[in-house]
Design a protein around this motif. Structure first.
Motif, mmCIF file in Angstrom:
data_model
loop_
_atom_site.group_PDB
_atom_site.id
_atom_site.type_symbol
_atom_site.label_atom_id
_atom_site.label_comp_id
_atom_site.label_asym_id
_atom_site.label_seq_id
_atom_site.Cartn_x
_atom_site.Cartn_y
_atom_site.Cartn_z
ATOM 1 N N ARG A 88 42.535 76.800 40.930
ATOM 2 C CA ARG A 88 41.766 75.605 40.575
ATOM 3 C C ARG A 88 41.064 75.766 39.225
ATOM 4 O O ARG A 88 41.003 74.822 38.436
ATOM 5 N N SER A 89 40.550 76.960 38.965
ATOM 6 C CA SER A 89 39.899 77.207 37.678
ATOM 7 C C SER A 89 40.887 77.055 36.525
ATOM 8 O O SER A 89 40.553 76.519 35.469
ATOM 9 N N GLY A 90 42.099 77.559 36.738
ATOM 10 C CA GLY A 90 43.115 77.453 35.702
ATOM 11 C C GLY A 90 43.525 76.021 35.436
ATOM 12 O O GLY A 90 43.742 75.624 34.282
ATOM 13 N N LYS A 91 43.638 75.238 36.492
ATOM 14 C CA LYS A 91 43.977 73.829 36.322
ATOM 15 C C LYS A 91 42.907 73.115 35.524
ATOM 16 O O LYS A 91 43.210 72.340 34.607
ATOM 17 N N LEU A 92 41.655 73.390 35.857
ATOM 18 C CA LEU A 92 40.552 72.773 35.118
ATOM 19 C C LEU A 92 40.570 73.211 33.654
ATOM 20 O O LEU A 92 40.361 72.392 32.750
ATOM 21 N N LEU A 93 40.814 74.495 33.424
ATOM 22 C CA LEU A 93 40.841 75.025 32.058
ATOM 23 C C LEU A 93 41.929 74.345 31.233
ATOM 24 O O LEU A 93 41.688 73.909 30.099
ATOM 25 N N ARG A 94 43.108 74.223 31.788
ATOM 26 C CA ARG A 94 44.218 73.620 31.055
ATOM 27 C C ARG A 94 43.999 72.123 30.836
ATOM 28 O O ARG A 94 44.385 71.577 29.794
ATOM 29 N N GLN A 95 43.385 71.450 31.778
ATOM 30 C CA GLN A 95 43.029 70.047 31.586
ATOM 31 C C GLN A 95 42.029 69.910 30.441
ATOM 32 O O GLN A 95 42.117 68.969 29.641
ATOM 33 N N ALA A 96 41.099 70.844 30.362
ATOM 34 C CA ALA A 96 40.113 70.816 29.283
ATOM 35 C C ALA A 96 40.767 71.072 27.933
ATOM 36 O O ALA A 96 40.414 70.433 26.928
ATOM 37 N N PHE A 97 41.724 72.000 27.882
ATOM 38 C CA PHE A 97 42.471 72.221 26.643
ATOM 39 C C PHE A 97 43.112 70.912 26.174
ATOM 40 O O PHE A 97 43.022 70.533 25.006
ATOM 41 N N SER A 98 43.780 70.249 27.091
ATOM 42 C CA SER A 98 44.460 69.005 26.768
ATOM 43 C C SER A 98 43.474 67.946 26.287
ATOM 44 O O SER A 98 43.752 67.207 25.329
ATOM 45 N N ALA A 99 42.316 67.880 26.911
ATOM 46 C CA ALA A 99 41.322 66.859 26.580
ATOM 47 C C ALA A 99 40.786 67.005 25.158
ATOM 48 O O ALA A 99 40.448 66.014 24.508
ATOM 49 N N VAL A 100 40.722 68.251 24.669
ATOM 50 C CA VAL A 100 40.196 68.465 23.313
ATOM 51 C C VAL A 100 41.307 68.662 22.290
ATOM 52 O O VAL A 100 41.044 68.932 21.114
ATOM 53 N N GLY A 101 42.557 68.540 22.736
ATOM 54 C CA GLY A 101 43.673 68.645 21.800
ATOM 55 C C GLY A 101 44.053 70.063 21.426
ATOM 56 O O GLY A 101 44.599 70.304 20.336
ATOM 57 N N LEU A 102 43.793 71.006 22.318
ATOM 58 C CA LEU A 102 44.158 72.400 22.065
ATOM 59 C C LEU A 102 45.480 72.696 22.750
ATOM 60 O O LEU A 102 45.559 72.766 23.971
ATOM 61 N N SER A 103 46.533 72.851 21.970
ATOM 62 C CA SER A 103 47.856 73.103 22.516
ATOM 63 C C SER A 103 47.942 74.511 23.092
ATOM 64 O O SER A 103 47.502 75.484 22.471
ATOM 65 N N GLU A 104 48.544 74.628 24.286
ATOM 66 C CA GLU A 104 48.679 75.936 24.918
ATOM 67 C C GLU A 104 49.584 76.881 24.142
ATOM 68 O O GLU A 104 49.535 78.093 24.346
ATOM 69 N N GLN A 105 50.403 76.363 23.245
ATOM 70 C CA GLN A 105 51.255 77.242 22.450
ATOM 71 C C GLN A 105 50.421 78.094 21.493
ATOM 72 O O GLN A 105 50.895 79.108 20.976
ATOM 73 N N PHE A 106 49.174 77.673 21.249
ATOM 74 C CA PHE A 106 48.285 78.427 20.361
ATOM 75 C C PHE A 106 47.319 79.325 21.125
ATOM 76 O O PHE A 106 46.410 79.908 20.532
ATOM 77 N N VAL A 107 47.494 79.424 22.438
ATOM 78 C CA VAL A 107 46.519 80.105 23.295
ATOM 79 C C VAL A 107 47.158 81.280 24.028
ATOM 80 O O VAL A 107 48.266 81.168 24.552
ATOM 81 N N TYR A 108 46.452 82.394 24.062
ATOM 82 C CA TYR A 108 46.811 83.529 24.904
ATOM 83 C C TYR A 108 45.667 83.728 25.887
ATOM 84 O O TYR A 108 44.503 83.819 25.485
ATOM 85 N N ILE A 109 45.984 83.773 27.185
ATOM 86 C CA ILE A 109 44.961 83.863 28.222
ATOM 87 C C ILE A 109 45.034 85.211 28.919
ATOM 88 O O ILE A 109 46.118 85.661 29.327
ATOM 89 N N THR A 110 43.885 85.852 29.072
ATOM 90 C CA THR A 110 43.820 87.129 29.768
ATOM 91 C C THR A 110 42.445 87.276 30.402
ATOM 92 O O THR A 110 41.626 86.350 30.384
ATOM 93 N N ASN A 111 42.182 88.437 30.962
ATOM 94 C CA ASN A 111 40.892 88.739 31.576
ATOM 95 C C ASN A 111 40.396 90.101 31.116
ATOM 96 O O ASN A 111 41.174 90.940 30.650
ATOM 97 N N VAL A 112 39.104 90.316 31.277
ATOM 98 C CA VAL A 112 38.529 91.621 30.973
ATOM 99 C C VAL A 112 39.124 92.684 31.895
ATOM 100 O O VAL A 112 39.465 93.786 31.463
ATOM 101 N N VAL A 113 39.267 92.347 33.174
ATOM 102 C CA VAL A 113 39.856 93.243 34.166
ATOM 103 C C VAL A 113 41.205 92.677 34.595
ATOM 104 O O VAL A 113 41.322 91.477 34.855
ATOM 105 N N LYS A 114 42.208 93.504 34.661
ATOM 106 C CA LYS A 114 43.575 93.045 34.894
ATOM 107 C C LYS A 114 44.000 93.043 36.365
ATOM 108 O O LYS A 114 45.073 92.540 36.686
#
Length: 198
Positions: free
Chosen positions: A68-94
């Motif tokens: 659910r967090s990821g869905k919200l995050l990606r919706q927010a990217f779309s809302a501000v015009g941030l294309s996912e092709q320009f984004v790399y997503i990771t975490n502090v802990v793997k």
């Protein structure tokens, strides 16, 4: 690009780093994981998004931010015009901490090499840190997301923009928090646009 590496060389180095992480047993989190959640995106990303740790869905699929967090995050990217092709997503802990508890200092220390190397290889224009654990990774233990967000910081040669973790938005149900989150993402987009205009 770092050290004169081509995109192909950087991408290959990321894959090799991911393969190394897959076999990591440097902390106790390896004992219960289903998979190592290394990251998603390409070495040409302009924005490195850093969260806290994988959750249940991420652990099962091996991909960051698929719940659910990821869905919200990606919706927010779309809302501000941030294309996912320009984004790399990771975490502090793997790897997923049991019961989604907070990562512990030895776990954070064990994973530090991987995030440091991801940052070096991707060499992004912007770091977007999500939540307190990611914020403190870059700026130190004294910082809190409630006071740090809404502005940008210099971390080494990188522009750092801290904001809330999307899971906080889900739990808070606060429209004001959501508005601030959107504003932080717009700030990241504005910095990218400024760099592109130079």
């Amino acid at each position: 690009m770092p050290s004169g590496m081509s995109f192909t060389q950087k991408q290959r180095a990321l894959i090799e780093l991911s393969n190394r992480a897959d076999g990591c047993i440097d902390c106790q989190l390896h004992q219960e994981r289903s998979s190592v959640v290394f990251g998603q995106g390409t070495a040409e990303a302009r924005v490195l998004v850093v969260g806290e740790a994988p959750g249940k869905n991420e652990d099962l699929q091996g991909i960051p931010f698929v719940g659910r967090s990821g869905k919200l995050l990606r919706q927010a990217f779309s809302a501000v015009g941030l294309s996912e092709q320009f984004v790399y997503i990771t975490n502090v802990v793997k790897c997923r901490p049991p019961d989604n508890r907070n990562p512990r200092p030895p776990e954070l220390a064990a994973c530090r090499y991987y995030l440091d190397r991801q940052l070096e290889l991707i060499d992004p224009e912007i770091i977007l840190s999500l939540g307190n654990f990611a914020l403190r990774y870059f700026l130190g233990e004294s910082h809190k997301i409630s006071t740090a967000r809404g502005q940008s910081y210099q971390f080494d040669k990188f522009k750092l923009i801290p904001t809330y973790h999307p899971s906080y938005l889900l739990y808070s149900h606060n429209p004001e928090i959501n508005s601030r989150f959107q504003a932080d993402l717009r700030l990241a987009v504005e910095h990218l646009e400024e760099r592109s205009a130079r």
